[in-house]
Design a protein around this motif. Structure first.
Motif, mmCIF file in Angstrom:
data_model
loop_
_atom_site.group_PDB
_atom_site.id
_atom_site.type_symbol
_atom_site.label_atom_id
_atom_site.label_comp_id
_atom_site.label_asym_id
_atom_site.label_seq_id
_atom_site.Cartn_x
_atom_site.Cartn_y
_atom_site.Cartn_z
ATOM 1 N N VAL A 160 0.819 -1.216 0.000
ATOM 2 C CA VAL A 160 0.000 0.000 0.000
ATOM 3 C C VAL A 160 0.854 1.268 0.000
ATOM 4 C CG1 VAL A 160 -1.801 1.285 1.206
ATOM 5 C CG2 VAL A 160 -1.951 -1.202 1.031
ATOM 6 N N THR B 119 1.214 4.156 -2.789
ATOM 7 C CA THR B 119 0.911 5.534 -2.394
ATOM 8 C C THR B 119 2.040 6.478 -2.790
ATOM 9 O OG1 THR B 119 -0.411 4.765 -0.529
ATOM 10 C CG2 THR B 119 0.372 7.034 -0.433
ATOM 11 N N LEU C 124 -2.731 6.343 -5.907
ATOM 12 C CA LEU C 124 -3.587 6.361 -4.726
ATOM 13 C C LEU C 124 -4.822 5.479 -4.875
ATOM 14 C CD1 LEU C 124 -3.421 10.123 -3.727
ATOM 15 C CD2 LEU C 124 -2.209 8.198 -2.720
ATOM 16 N N ALA D 58 -3.661 1.951 -4.345
ATOM 17 C CA ALA D 58 -3.311 1.766 -2.939
ATOM 18 C C ALA D 58 -4.555 1.589 -2.089
ATOM 19 C CB ALA D 58 -2.494 2.946 -2.437
ATOM 20 N N ARG D 59 -5.555 2.404 -2.344
ATOM 21 C CA ARG D 59 -6.803 2.301 -1.571
ATOM 22 C C ARG D 59 -7.527 0.998 -1.861
ATOM 23 N NH1 ARG D 59 -11.135 6.967 -0.372
ATOM 24 N NH2 ARG D 59 -12.449 5.709 0.959
ATOM 25 N N LEU E 162 -1.907 6.157 4.283
ATOM 26 C CA LEU E 162 -2.861 6.299 3.177
ATOM 27 C C LEU E 162 -3.840 7.430 3.451
ATOM 28 C CD1 LEU E 162 -3.902 5.251 0.463
ATOM 29 C CD2 LEU E 162 -5.269 3.602 1.738
#
Length: 76
Positions: A12, A16, A21, A24-25, A71
């Motif tokens: 993650v 990021t 992003l 990653a989310r 995050l």
């Protein structure tokens, strides 16, 4: 996901910091749902999401917390 749960969480911040992003989310959200019915993370996870090994919570939970905070800061 990767075989070792803690390493899966480490993907993650790598995504990021690379500026991905959304990816990653997505990974983080998927990892949040990869617990057993007791809410524990197995030490290893197979490629078909089967939990393997023992349940070492310290490093996995620490990664969950730090990665989640990282995050959250990146998402603003």
């Amino acid at each position: 996901m990767r075989p070792f749960s803690v390493c899966s969480f480490w993907c993650v911040p790598a995504r990021t910091h690379a500026g991905n992003l959304d990816e990653a989310r997505l990974i983080f959200d998927k990892l949040l749902t990869s617990t057993c019915r007791l809410g524990l993370y197995a030490g290893q996870t197979s490629h078909n999401a089967e939990q393997l090994g023992h349940f070492p919570q310290a490093f996995t939970r620490l990664s969950l917390t730090t990665v989640g905070l990282d995050l959250d800061c990146a998402l603003g």
